[in-house]
Design a protein around this motif. Structure first.
Motif, PDB file in Angstrom:
ATOM      1  N   ALA A 161     108.442  46.128  51.957  1.00  0.00           N
ATOM      2  CA  ALA A 161     108.042  47.038  53.029  1.00  0.00           C
ATOM      3  C   ALA A 161     108.820  48.344  52.992  1.00  0.00           C
ATOM      4  N   THR A 162     108.144  49.429  53.235  1.00  0.00           N
ATOM      5  CA  THR A 162     108.789  50.736  53.310  1.00  0.00           C
ATOM      6  C   THR A 162     108.548  51.325  54.691  1.00  0.00           C
ATOM      7  N   GLU A 163     109.127  52.468  54.921  1.00  0.00           N
ATOM      8  CA  GLU A 163     108.909  53.153  56.188  1.00  0.00           C
ATOM      9  C   GLU A 163     107.425  53.413  56.402  1.00  0.00           C
ATOM     10  N   GLU A 189      98.840  51.627  58.951  1.00  0.00           N
ATOM     11  CA  GLU A 189      98.122  50.407  58.596  1.00  0.00           C
ATOM     12  C   GLU A 189      97.429  50.593  57.266  1.00  0.00           C
ATOM     13  N   PRO A 190      97.589  49.655  56.357  1.00  0.00           N
ATOM     14  CA  PRO A 190      96.926  49.821  55.062  1.00  0.00           C
ATOM     15  C   PRO A 190      95.421  49.546  55.156  1.00  0.00           C
ATOM     16  N   SER A 195     103.741  47.374  64.393  1.00  0.00           N
ATOM     17  CA  SER A 195     102.883  48.508  64.056  1.00  0.00           C
ATOM     18  C   SER A 195     102.783  48.596  62.537  1.00  0.00           C
ATOM     19  N   GLY A 196     101.833  49.389  62.065  1.00  0.00           N
ATOM     20  CA  GLY A 196     101.650  49.525  60.625  1.00  0.00           C
ATOM     21  C   GLY A 196     101.082  48.269  60.027  1.00  0.00           C
ATOM     22  N   PRO A 252     108.429  51.557  46.395  1.00  0.00           N
ATOM     23  CA  PRO A 252     109.787  52.061  46.172  1.00  0.00           C
ATOM     24  C   PRO A 252     110.835  51.056  46.608  1.00  0.00           C
ATOM     25  N   ALA A 253     110.466  50.141  47.518  1.00  0.00           N
ATOM     26  CA  ALA A 253     111.442  49.166  47.993  1.00  0.00           C
ATOM     27  C   ALA A 253     111.625  48.037  46.990  1.00  0.00           C
TER      28      ALA A 253
END
Ligand code: ADP
Ligand code: SF4
Ligand code: MG
Lengths: 299, 346, 334
Positions: free
Chosen positions: B293-295, B301-302, B282-283, B326-327
């Motif tokens: 990758a972040t939460e 989905e971008p 997903s995402g 942030p990751a």
């Protein structure tokens, strides 16, 4: 490696069975075929209870009575009677016993012997293989029905000789399949592992190799089964198989032939039941092939 | 007007477990004489998107696009007869497996002749001459003899040359080459690429080169589309792509190049594989393999930012090699060597 | 190619020897005294017994007998029929054209209908037409042809009166046999009416005999077409902008035919087996009916000769099929 050629761990066997069933039942034709086969097997098994009449009983008062939907027909003889007043439906029901049991015997014999010879040929190669394949080539050089006829002529017409003759004619297909499968599997890791752990020839052949070559053999068995039904009936029709008054389907046809002009039902129904049975087995065979043979799955 | 103008191309396959979106939202606009490259790992939907353009997908495929035009003609509106005039004539394609792409039953000559006859016509003699010319042009020695050969009598490299000869036989304005060297020996690969580029220069046709190898991209293309799991993740010209990859996937592909791996013992490969029909996350589709990758990535989905010319399909497009994710900080600390060396340029 | 032919020919030799052994063993395997058996219920005089014994060579060793048999075979001598006393070879040869003619018509029927049906089913795969064609094919494949023949006779001959019931030609014509093919001989004789009559008599038996081969060909054509349709070179053909028709008929069918031809060749054994039944039903004076008659009359030399010759024909045809395979498959030809 496909699921079928992987040696089945106890847990995964269930899974294989389930996946086989889902593939098999995905085909409506295969399911219909299976249901019909089960139905006719039950009818054959319980023939004395299912059949409305004794198949040998001759009703002198009811010769060549037409089926029930004719004005002259009666519910007593649903599919009509033959030239000596025997109930056609009952004879068909009892006839199923002969056709199915002889054909089943044919498959058991030719599959058993065929697997044995095929294992020998594929496992040992060398001169054993040469002899076996040559002999099978010779069998295949004769048109099947002709060879069966020749054999029956030697053995004298009858149930047993018809059975042996047709089993012989079917033999080469099993031998070839087994041999090819064994040659293909022989050098796979699990066989070598089994050999290294000290398994003997017999154990290797029957416990290790055979289970993994079963898929094409099962498909061939259904094919042989339907062919056997046809061949038995053909021999019966030619007067070289099961002898009258036994209610064998082919022999019934042969008897009815002279009344072709006047009593179509006596000819139509025995043939129809042969056709239906063979068709249903073949439908099931197609489904089996699709479910068991991953290569064929796509088409 | 672009020669090939595709926007929002999607391909869905009917499968036993429902529709599978093998390609979604691919844009490509190739001008006359341009060299483009579509790059991505195996399973990224590169072949499927170009086969869709050519109209060569099996019947299980449903192709949709906001726009799909060749030289101003809407490919979706054309009758199949009109479309066949373009396919093979003005737009042709060669494939990854040259050995199996030629019909084993016919000679090389027959197969080239058939194509010329279909689109250019001419007398038998003229067509024969042209076929001989073409074979010479693609560097096949002794064309008079080879023209009578059957495919099984030729090597893979020879077969690919024949495929190329056939593909350019009707002076196409666009040639699509789907991983033309992947199945060939390493020594032959460079020759075939060179041949394609030479022919492109000589004839002025446009070329779309599908590849999974960023090295090939560097040597050949002017414009690059990067695809991942059926999505177009970024589109840039080759210089800025190599200088400033915007998508983490592009960055990862680039850092797998031997030149960029620097003095590391082993080439850094991207762990994991391209998700197929049954394991799409997903995402963001790249999130299981993405080091930024972040939460948020795993959930949403971008979509490309409207002002992004590269149309990067990422929540945190890289800026000058640095991810605003942030990751990112954590990654850099854990694995300082994996940041791409950026000396090598196309 | 020639080498390929020679290899195939050499491979046949052991099979051929095997076939002769089987046929030779046939009479010797009969339970009881073969001569008494052949004599039947009427019995036989001592003189005739001795005469037959030496004629058949039963008084010598098995090896000598076999070599004699083989020698006779190579000279075309298969002994004499016990019923007509004519040479088995002559009896066979006089009937073989009838079977061949029938088989060729049946095969033509099967190919002309089965091949396009298979192609159509493959092109329309998954559609109703495909299911219909495959359903009909499977039914044909499962057909007890002796019943099928009777059914067609009941319908087209007895009820509708469209087709004759039995024989090769109307009794109104007498055609001098030249080739043994009724259709060709009537044309040679210049008798147009006889030719049409011969065709008329061929219709039903050809349909009956051709039914199973038709089904097999349709099924095989469909599955090889489907296989080839998935090949890369078919995609190439499409990429060339060729018409759908050309892609299917030239690029796909041409390759699919390689395996279909093999299957067509394999039908010959099936045709000869089917001929036994078809000829019995339609009183067709060919070798199938002759074999059945020979078996029921205990004319063992005829049965033996028939077995050898028919097996021989099957082997030759299989050889020809291998050759045809080589011709249409460039990978073998070169
Ligand atoms: N005919 C088809 N039916 C279903 N799925 C397909 C078919 N062809 C390709 N796919 C799927 O589409 C995806 C993209 O495939 P492809 O375009 O061949 O990738 P690439 O060329 O980038 O390696 C893959 O997951 C593949 O399994
Ligand atoms: S959206 Fe997130 S997971 Fe996807 S590529 Fe960008 S950073 Fe990586
Ligand atoms: Mg690809």
């Amino acid at each position: 490696m496909s699921t079928i050629s992987t040696p089945a761990a106890p847990g995964s066997f269930r899974y294989q069975l389930a996946s086989f069933w889902s593939d098999f039942s995905a085909s409506r034709g295969a399911l219909v075929g299976l249901i019909f086969i089960v139905f006719i097997l039950l009818v054959a098994l319980f023939a004395p209870w299912v059949a409305p009449h004794d198949p040998a009983m001759q009703d002198r008062a009811a010769l060549l009575v037409p089926p029930v939907w004719h004005a002259e027909g009666s519910w007593n003889y649903i599919l009509g009677t033959d030239a000596v007043g025997r109930d056609i439906l009952s004879r068909l029901i009892f006839g199923a016993r002969y056709s199915l049991s002889i054909s089943a015997m044919v498959v058991v014999i030719s599959m058993g012997v065929g697997i044995f010879l095929g294992l020998l040929a594929g496992y040992f190669r060398g001169w054993i293989e040469t002899v076996i394949t040559r002999v099978m080539d010779v069998v295949l050089a004769f048109p099947s029905l002709l060879l069966a006829l020749g054999l029956v002529a030697i053995l004298s017409p009858g149930l047993t000789s018809a059975m042996i003759a047709i089993a012989l004619v079917q033999l080469p297909y099993f031998v070839r399949l087994t041999r090819a499968a064994v040659i293909g599997e022989k050098n796979r890791e699990y066989v070598i592992a089994s050999r290294l752990s000290g398994a003997g020839h017999l154990r290797l052949m029957f416990n290790t190799l055979l289970p993994n070559c079963m898929a094409p053999l099962i498909v061939q068995a259904t094919l042989s089964f339907s062919t056997a039904i046809l061949d038995i009936a053909a021999l019966g029709f030619l007067g070289m198989g099961v002898q009258p008054p036994t209610p064998e389907w082919g022999a019934m046809l042969a008897n009815a032939r002279e009344f072709m002009g006047s009593a179509y039902w006596a000819v139509t129904f025995p043939g129809l039941i042969i056709l239906l049975t063979v068709l249903m087995i073949n439908l099931m065979g197609d489904g089996l092939r699709d479910a068991l043979d991953p290569k064929m799955k796509r088409s | 007007m672009a020669l090939l103008d595709i926007e929002g191309l999607s391909v869905r396959f009917k499968t036993s477990s429902g529709l599978f979106a093998a390609v979604e939202g691919v844009d490509i606009n190739v001008d006359r004489g341009e060299v483009w490259s579509i790059v991505g790992e195996s399973g990224s939907g590169k072949s499927v998107s170009m086969l869709a353009t050519m109209g060569l997908l099996p019947w299980t495929a449903q192709v949709t696009a906001d726009k799909m035009a060749f030289d101003g003609q809407d490919l979706q509106q054309l009758s199949s007869r009109q479309r066949r005039r373009i396919v093979g004539g003005e737009m042709s394609m060669i494939f990854q497996e040259p050995m199996s792409s030629l019909n084993p039953c016919f000679t090389v000559g027959t197969q080239i002749d058939e194509m010329i006859k279909q689109h250019l016509g001419g007398s038998r003699k003229e067509r024969h001459e042209r076929a001989l010319d073409l074979l010479a042009q693609v560097g096949i020695p002794d064309p008079a003899r080879r023209i009578k050969a059957y495919p099984h009598q030729m090597s893979g490299g020879m077969s690919q040359r024949v495929m190329i000869a056939m593909a350019i036989s009707c002076n196409p304005r666009l040639l699509i080459a789907d991983e033309p060297t992947t199945a060939l020996d390493v020594t032959i690969q460079a020759q075939i690429l060179e041949l394609l580029l030479r022919l492109q220069e000589d004839t002025g046709m446009a070329l779309i080169l599908i590849t999974h190898d960023m090295g090939v991209v560097a040597e050949t293309a002017k414009h690059v589309v990067v695809q991942y799991a059926g999505r177009q993740v970024e589109k840039q010209d080759v210089k800025s792509l190599f200088a400033n990859p915007r998508h983490p996937y592009t960055e990862a592909l680039l850092s797998a190049l031997p030149e960029r791996a620097g003095d590391q013992d082993r080439l850094p490969t991207i762990p994991g594989v391209v998700p197929g029909q049954h394991d799409r996350p997903s995402g963001c589709l790249f999130n299981p393999r993405c080091r930024y990758a972040t939460e948020h990535c795993r959930e949403v989905e971008p979509v490309p930012a409207p002002d992004d010319p590269a149309r990067t399909l990422c929540h945190y497009p890289l800026e000058d090699g640095v991810s605003p994710s942030p990751a990112a900080a954590g990654v850099a600390r854990d694995n300082p060597q994996s940041s791409p060396h950026r000396e090598v340029r196309p | 190619m020639f080498k390929f032919f020679l290899i195939k020919l050499a491979q046949l030799v052991p099979t051929f020897i095997g076939v002769t052994i089987v046929a030779f063993a046939f009479i010797r395997l009969l339970p009881g005294d073969p001569i008494l058996l052949m004599a039947g219920e009427r019995g036989i005089s001592a003189e005739r017994y001795a005469q037959l014994e030496s004629q058949m060579g039963f008084d010598r060793s098995l090896v000598v007998q076999y070599l004699d048999f083989l020698k006779g075979l190579l000279h075309g001598d298969l002994g004499n029929s016990l019923v007509t006393h004519a040479p088995v070879m002559d009896e066979f040869m006089s009937r073989f054209p009838a079977t061949l003619e029938l088989s060729l018509f049946a095969l033509a029927f099967a190919v002309i209908i089965g091949l396009p049906a298979g192609v159509l089913a493959a092109v329309k795969r998954g559609k109703t037409l495909d299911h219909t064609i495959m359903g009909v094919s499977l039914t044909g494949y499962s057909m007890p042809i002796f019943w099928w023949g009777l059914l067609l006779i009941m319908l087209f001959s007895s009820t509708l009166g469209w087709t004759p019931v039995s024989g090769r030609i109307s009794y109104m014509y007498f055609i001098e046999p030249v080739t043994g093919f009724m259709t060709i001989d009537s044309l040679i004789a210049g008798d147009w009416g006889a030719f049409l009559s011969a065709l008329h008599y061929l219709i039903l038996p050809s349909i009956v005999l051709g039914t199973i081969p038709l089904a097999v060909i349709a099924r095989q054509t469909r599955s090889s077409m489907l296989e080839v349709l998935g090949e890369d070179y078919v995609r190439t053909a499409r990429a060339k902008g060729l018409s759908n028709f050309r892609v299917i008929m030239v690029h796909t069918l041409r390759n699919a035919l390689i395996s279909v031809v093999t299957v067509i060749g394999l039908q010959v054994g099936l045709l000869l087996a089917g001929a036994i039944l078809t000829e019995t039903i339609f009183s067709w004076p060919g070798i199938g009916k002759w074999m059945i008659d020979a078996i029921s009359r205990r004319d063992y030399p005829s049965v033996q000769g028939g077995l050898v010759l028919i097996a021989f024909i099957v082997m030759i045809v299989n050889l020809l099929v291998d050759l045809a395979y080589g011709v249409i498959n460039p990978r073998i030809r070169h």
